[in-house]
Design an enzyme around this catalytic site. Structure first.
Site, PDB file in Angstrom:
ATOM      1  N   THR A   1      27.541  -2.836   0.782  1.00  0.00           N
ATOM      2  CA  THR A   1      27.487  -4.270   0.497  1.00  0.00           C
ATOM      3  C   THR A   1      26.543  -4.546  -0.674  1.00  0.00           C
ATOM      4  O   THR A   1      26.775  -5.432  -1.479  1.00  0.00           O
ATOM      5  CB  THR A   1      26.979  -5.049   1.740  1.00  0.00           C
ATOM      6  OG1 THR A   1      27.712  -4.649   2.878  1.00  0.00           O
ATOM      7  CG2 THR A   1      27.123  -6.548   1.561  1.00  0.00           C
TER       8      THR A   1
ATOM      9  N   ARG B   1      22.421   2.744  -0.210  1.00  0.00           N
ATOM     10  CA  ARG B   1      21.288   2.728   0.731  1.00  0.00           C
ATOM     11  C   ARG B   1      21.325   3.990   1.573  1.00  0.00           C
ATOM     12  O   ARG B   1      22.356   4.288   2.179  1.00  0.00           O
ATOM     13  CB  ARG B   1      21.413   1.549   1.697  1.00  0.00           C
ATOM     14  CG  ARG B   1      21.334   0.235   1.027  1.00  0.00           C
ATOM     15  CD  ARG B   1      20.151  -0.559   1.509  1.00  0.00           C
ATOM     16  NE  ARG B   1      20.129  -1.778   0.733  1.00  0.00           N
ATOM     17  CZ  ARG B   1      20.347  -2.990   1.238  1.00  0.00           C
ATOM     18  NH1 ARG B   1      20.551  -3.125   2.537  1.00  0.00           N
ATOM     19  NH2 ARG B   1      20.312  -4.043   0.465  1.00  0.00           N
TER      20      ARG B   1
ATOM     21  N   SER C   1      16.244  -3.793   0.645  1.00  0.00           N
ATOM     22  CA  SER C   1      16.194  -5.169   1.130  1.00  0.00           C
ATOM     23  C   SER C   1      15.374  -5.321   2.414  1.00  0.00           C
ATOM     24  O   SER C   1      14.189  -5.048   2.429  1.00  0.00           O
ATOM     25  CB  SER C   1      17.623  -5.682   1.311  1.00  0.00           C
ATOM     26  OG  SER C   1      17.615  -7.037   1.632  1.00  0.00           O
ATOM     27  N   HIS C   2      16.030  -5.696   3.482  1.00  0.00           N
ATOM     28  CA  HIS C   2      15.358  -6.018   4.740  1.00  0.00           C
ATOM     29  C   HIS C   2      15.190  -4.805   5.649  1.00  0.00           C
ATOM     30  O   HIS C   2      14.673  -4.932   6.751  1.00  0.00           O
ATOM     31  CB  HIS C   2      16.176  -7.090   5.456  1.00  0.00           C
ATOM     32  CG  HIS C   2      17.632  -6.726   5.513  1.00  0.00           C
ATOM     33  ND1 HIS C   2      18.437  -6.753   4.398  1.00  0.00           N
ATOM     34  CD2 HIS C   2      18.403  -6.280   6.521  1.00  0.00           C
ATOM     35  CE1 HIS C   2      19.648  -6.356   4.735  1.00  0.00           C
ATOM     36  NE2 HIS C   2      19.664  -6.058   6.008  1.00  0.00           N
TER      37      HIS C   2
ATOM     38  N   LYS D   1      20.386  -0.150  -6.704  1.00  0.00           N
ATOM     39  CA  LYS D   1      21.461  -1.099  -6.960  1.00  0.00           C
ATOM     40  C   LYS D   1      21.546  -1.356  -8.461  1.00  0.00           C
ATOM     41  O   LYS D   1      20.520  -1.541  -9.113  1.00  0.00           O
ATOM     42  CB  LYS D   1      21.127  -2.393  -6.229  1.00  0.00           C
ATOM     43  CG  LYS D   1      22.214  -3.415  -6.286  1.00  0.00           C
ATOM     44  CD  LYS D   1      21.922  -4.525  -5.310  1.00  0.00           C
ATOM     45  CE  LYS D   1      21.071  -5.572  -5.969  1.00  0.00           C
ATOM     46  NZ  LYS D   1      21.199  -6.876  -5.355  1.00  0.00           N
TER      47      LYS D   1
ATOM     48  N   ASP E   1      12.172 -11.529   2.615  1.00  0.00           N
ATOM     49  CA  ASP E   1      12.413 -10.147   3.046  1.00  0.00           C
ATOM     50  C   ASP E   1      11.811  -9.120   2.093  1.00  0.00           C
ATOM     51  O   ASP E   1      11.069  -9.469   1.171  1.00  0.00           O
ATOM     52  CB  ASP E   1      13.913  -9.911   3.228  1.00  0.00           C
ATOM     53  CG  ASP E   1      14.645  -9.853   1.905  1.00  0.00           C
ATOM     54  OD1 ASP E   1      14.168 -10.515   0.946  1.00  0.00           O
ATOM     55  OD2 ASP E   1      15.659  -9.144   1.801  1.00  0.00           O
TER      56      ASP E   1
ATOM     57  N   ASP F   1      12.774  -7.383  -0.494  1.00  0.00           N
ATOM     58  CA  ASP F   1      12.928  -7.535  -1.946  1.00  0.00           C
ATOM     59  C   ASP F   1      12.936  -8.997  -2.394  1.00  0.00           C
ATOM     60  O   ASP F   1      13.218  -9.291  -3.567  1.00  0.00           O
ATOM     61  CB  ASP F   1      14.192  -6.828  -2.432  1.00  0.00           C
ATOM     62  CG  ASP F   1      15.455  -7.387  -1.801  1.00  0.00           C
ATOM     63  OD1 ASP F   1      15.381  -7.881  -0.651  1.00  0.00           O
ATOM     64  OD2 ASP F   1      16.520  -7.348  -2.443  1.00  0.00           O
TER      65      ASP F   1
ATOM     66  N   ASP G   1      14.834 -11.673  -1.681  1.00  0.00           N
ATOM     67  CA  ASP G   1      16.015 -12.519  -1.903  1.00  0.00           C
ATOM     68  C   ASP G   1      16.409 -13.331  -0.664  1.00  0.00           C
ATOM     69  O   ASP G   1      17.209 -14.250  -0.763  1.00  0.00           O
ATOM     70  CB  ASP G   1      17.210 -11.723  -2.462  1.00  0.00           C
ATOM     71  CG  ASP G   1      17.614 -10.563  -1.586  1.00  0.00           C
ATOM     72  OD1 ASP G   1      16.991 -10.356  -0.517  1.00  0.00           O
ATOM     73  OD2 ASP G   1      18.559  -9.838  -1.968  1.00  0.00           O
ATOM     74  N   ARG G   2      15.833 -12.996   0.492  1.00  0.00           N
ATOM     75  CA  ARG G   2      16.168 -13.770   1.699  1.00  0.00           C
ATOM     76  C   ARG G   2      15.076 -14.775   2.029  1.00  0.00           C
ATOM     77  O   ARG G   2      13.928 -14.613   1.603  1.00  0.00           O
ATOM     78  CB  ARG G   2      16.305 -12.841   2.897  1.00  0.00           C
ATOM     79  CG  ARG G   2      17.483 -11.935   2.811  1.00  0.00           C
ATOM     80  CD  ARG G   2      17.671 -11.180   4.100  1.00  0.00           C
ATOM     81  NE  ARG G   2      18.889 -10.385   3.991  1.00  0.00           N
ATOM     82  CZ  ARG G   2      19.541  -9.855   5.007  1.00  0.00           C
ATOM     83  NH1 ARG G   2      19.081 -10.016   6.230  1.00  0.00           N
ATOM     84  NH2 ARG G   2      20.637  -9.160   4.824  1.00  0.00           N
TER      85      ARG G   2
ATOM     86  N   SER H   1      23.193 -15.061   6.412  1.00  0.00           N
ATOM     87  CA  SER H   1      22.201 -13.994   6.582  1.00  0.00           C
ATOM     88  C   SER H   1      20.907 -14.317   5.838  1.00  0.00           C
ATOM     89  O   SER H   1      20.321 -13.452   5.203  1.00  0.00           O
ATOM     90  CB  SER H   1      22.786 -12.679   6.094  1.00  0.00           C
ATOM     91  OG  SER H   1      23.315 -12.831   4.785  1.00  0.00           O
TER      92      SER H   1
ATOM     93  N   LYS I   1      20.602 -14.024  -4.618  1.00  0.00           N
ATOM     94  CA  LYS I   1      20.012 -15.022  -3.746  1.00  0.00           C
ATOM     95  C   LYS I   1      18.511 -14.983  -3.966  1.00  0.00           C
ATOM     96  O   LYS I   1      17.982 -13.985  -4.467  1.00  0.00           O
ATOM     97  CB  LYS I   1      20.394 -14.774  -2.295  1.00  0.00           C
ATOM     98  CG  LYS I   1      20.076 -13.409  -1.758  1.00  0.00           C
ATOM     99  CD  LYS I   1      20.700 -13.261  -0.378  1.00  0.00           C
ATOM    100  CE  LYS I   1      20.443 -11.886   0.199  1.00  0.00           C
ATOM    101  NZ  LYS I   1      21.660 -11.085   0.326  1.00  0.00           N
TER     102      LYS I   1
HETATM  103  C1  G1P Z   1      24.060  -8.056   5.043  1.00  0.00           C
HETATM  104  C2  G1P Z   1      24.421  -9.508   5.208  1.00  0.00           C
HETATM  105  C3  G1P Z   1      25.045 -10.036   3.946  1.00  0.00           C
HETATM  106  C4  G1P Z   1      24.113  -9.802   2.762  1.00  0.00           C
HETATM  107  C5  G1P Z   1      23.724  -8.336   2.698  1.00  0.00           C
HETATM  108  C6  G1P Z   1      22.684  -8.075   1.625  1.00  0.00           C
HETATM  109  O1  G1P Z   1      25.211  -7.302   4.794  1.00  0.00           O
HETATM  110  O2  G1P Z   1      25.267  -9.701   6.309  1.00  0.00           O
HETATM  111  O3  G1P Z   1      25.331 -11.398   4.087  1.00  0.00           O
HETATM  112  O4  G1P Z   1      24.727 -10.177   1.563  1.00  0.00           O
HETATM  113  O5  G1P Z   1      23.181  -7.920   3.944  1.00  0.00           O
HETATM  114  O6  G1P Z   1      21.501  -8.779   1.848  1.00  0.00           O
HETATM  115  P1  G1P Z   1      25.958  -6.466   5.951  1.00  0.00           P
HETATM  116  O7  G1P Z   1      24.929  -5.549   6.552  1.00  0.00           O
HETATM  117  O8  G1P Z   1      26.426  -7.478   6.950  1.00  0.00           O
HETATM  118  O9  G1P Z   1      27.085  -5.759   5.246  1.00  0.00           O
HETATM  119 ZN    ZN Z   2      17.010  -8.577   0.414  1.00  0.00          ZN
END
Ligand code: G1P
Ligand code: ZN
Length: 543
Positions: free
Chosen positions: A18, A22, A113-114, A126, A277, A279, A281-282, A365, A376
């Site tokens: 996504t 990772r 990210s998170h 990325k 989060d 990085d 962006d959340r 999310s 974001k």
């Molecule tokens: C998750 C979130 C998605 C977001 C992505 C990156 O992806 O659901 O909305 O864009 O993290 O932060 P997922 O693990 O569901 O593929």
């Molecule tokens: Zn993030």
């Protein structure tokens, strides 16, 4: 400067998900693993020689060594200039900001990210393109194709760059500029929001708490809230970026942002709480003893945009990812603008933003953003809320309840089942798909199925088609349940169940969403056999 060409063999697991590639840190530490992916990225790009590349990450474990490798490979591959955040630090939205501001051909962002960090935690790479946004699928597919056949990579034989010292140095022909991680981003924020009004708010009785979860936004939040906007020192908590995020899970939700949740749901809670989060962006937005659902936050930001200087001129349109609640659709309808529904992942907003079809977009999310960058943006959302609060002089709760009264309430929740056996997760999804031909028209409990499908998206700008983006079962009363497997996890599978129902009657709004959604939750379990197949009694995380 000597350039070394190193022989290598492909890895078979370098398909970007996504949001980039990772993996757990030990995977990235395998000899040639990072190098193969970076060389595959350069191999799949054209016309970048002599141009600028932005490089930075969220400061997690392996950020610095990865940056040194990337800089040497960029020099060997003919990049003209690399712009790096000081200490290797760039939040994802700040990286996007730099790419756009300095006309870079792209950027490499190091982040998972998170996901947790540390020697056994996660790492990620990325690639972002020249609009500042995540590479679209045609680019990530080209990178993936390259990873399957790669035989060699190029790297400069050079000493490491001092990432802590601002200024320029050379790696052969390539200039490396170490830049202040915060300044350009902070300047962009000041151009969008009414800093004067927010300062008046923060210097008054209003109390705010910003939890950076020991992740990347600490320095940004301190510079913006405490220094530029006059919030009390200590407003930003957990503000030192740490390589392992202090052992925590840098995900701003009710489970992982536990310190903040304790403060905001305690007695004598501040007026406003926020977290971001790994990085940056959340975002999560809280009021005094009050949680703002991210889907509601998106709708509310769109509905109040005229209060914010950068958006006064009006919005060209809005977009949300498919599983995000339809609260923003109602705002769009009322304001007479278009609302687009895209697959999960920020990359799908890029074309719409570039074509000026939308100004604001978001995901359930905890992701919200606008056309100011192509990612974001956590702190942007926090500033948007502060600007609204400064204008409206009401509490967070009052503003949200008022929004529901105007538009009705979309009850919404996401249930995550993390670390599920992959085979079982696939069986669950297949079991649902098998029912799709017979479900429409059927009565399930008190509901009648309107449609059951696998979401597919045709990009309105370039016509590209993305299939298999989540299983949807929609009911005739507008309620929905959506099932997806995460594309960002690194262990086993994560099943995401998204639930939504709509309540127009204001007298029924002040109900716990888990209560309001109970019939749907039970139905989802029955239809998908969640408990039976996952072996779990309850979700790992409920948001
Ligand atoms: C998750 C979130 C998605 C977001 C992505 C990156 O992806 O659901 O909305 O864009 O993290 O932060 P997922 O693990 O569901 O593929
Ligand atoms: Zn993030």
């Amino acid at each position: 400067m000597a350039i070394k060409t190193v022989s290598t063999t492909p890895f078979d697991d370098q398909k970007p998900g996504t949001s980039g590639l990772r993996k757990q840190v030990p995977s990235f530490q395998q000899p040639h693993y990072l190098e193969n992916f970076i060389q595959s990225t350069f191999n799949s790009l054209e016309d970048y020689q002599g141009k600028t590349l932005v490089v930075g990450g969220d400061g997690r474990y392996y950020n610095r060594p990865a940056i040194q490798t990337i800089l040497k490979m960029a020099a060997a591959n003919g990049v003209g200039k690399a712009m790096v955040g000081q200490g290797g630090i760039l939040s994802t939205p700040a990286a996007s900001c730099l790419i756009r501001k300095y006309d870079a051909f792209g950027g490499i962002i190091l982040s998972a990210s998170h996901n947790p960090g540390g020697p056994e935690g996660d790492f990620g790479v990325k690639y972002n393109v020249s609009n500042g946004g995540p590479a679209p699928e045609k680019v990530t597919s080209a990178i993936f194709e390259n990873t399957k056949t790669i035989r060699e990579y190029k790297i400069a034989e050079a000493t490491d760059v001092d990432l802590d010292r601002l200024g320029t140095v050379q790696i052969g022909e390539m200039t490396v500029e170490v830049v202040d991680s915060v300044a350009d981003y902070a300047e962009l924020m000041e151009s969008l929001f009414d800093f004067g009004k927010i300062r008046t708010l923060l210097e008054g009785d209003f109390r705010m708490c910003m939890d950076s979860l020991h992740a990347v936004t600490g320095p940004y939040a301190k510079a913006i809230f405490e220094q530029a906007l006059g919030a009390q020192p200590g407003t930003v908590t957990n503000g030192e970026p740490l390589e392992d995020f202090g052992g925590g899970h840098p995900d701003p939700n009710l489970v992982y942002a536990h310190d903040l949740v304790k403060t905001m749901f305690g007695s004598d809670a501040p007026d406003f709480g926020a977290a971001s989060d790994g990085d940056g962006d959340r975002n999560m937005i809280l009021g005094n003893n009050f949680f703002v659902n991210p889907s509601d936050s998106l709708a509310l930001i769109a509905a109040n945009a005229q209060l914010v200087p950068g958006y006064k001129a009006g919005l060209s349109g809005v977009a949300r990812s498919m599983p995000t609640s339809q609260a923003v659709d109602r705002v769009a309808k009322a304001l007479g603008m278009s609302c687009y529904e895209t697959p999960t992942g920020w990359k799908f907003f890029g074309n719409l933003l570039d074509a000026n079809k939308i100004t604001i977009c978001g995901e359930e999310s905890f992701g919200t953003g606008s056309d100011h960058v192509r990612e974001k943006d956590g702190l942007w959302a926090v500033l948007f809320w502060l600007n609204i609060l400064a204008e409206r002089q009401q509490s967070v709760e009052e503003i949200v309840v008022d929004h529901w009264q105007t538009y009705g309430r979309n009850f919404y929740s996401r249930h995550d089942y993390e670390g599920v056996d992959s085979a079982k997760a696939n069986e669950l999804m297949a079991g649902l798909r098998d029912q799709f031909s017979t479900l429409p028209g059927q009565a399930l409990g008190d509901y009648t199925v309107d449609y059951a499908d696998d979401f597919s998206y045709t990009d309105p700008i370039d016509g590209s088609i993305s299939q298999n983006q989540g299983l949807r079962i929609g009911f005739t009363d507008g309620s929905r349940m959506v099932f997806r497997l995460s594309g960002t996890g690194t262990q086993g599978a994560t099943l995401r169940l998204y639930l939504e129902s709509y309540e127009p009657d204001a007298a029924k709004h002040l109900v716990d969403p888990q209560e309001a959604l109970k019939p749907l939750i039970l139905l989802a379990d029955k239809t998908a056999k969640i408990k039976e197949l996952t072996g779990r009694d309850a979700p790992t995380v409920i948001t």
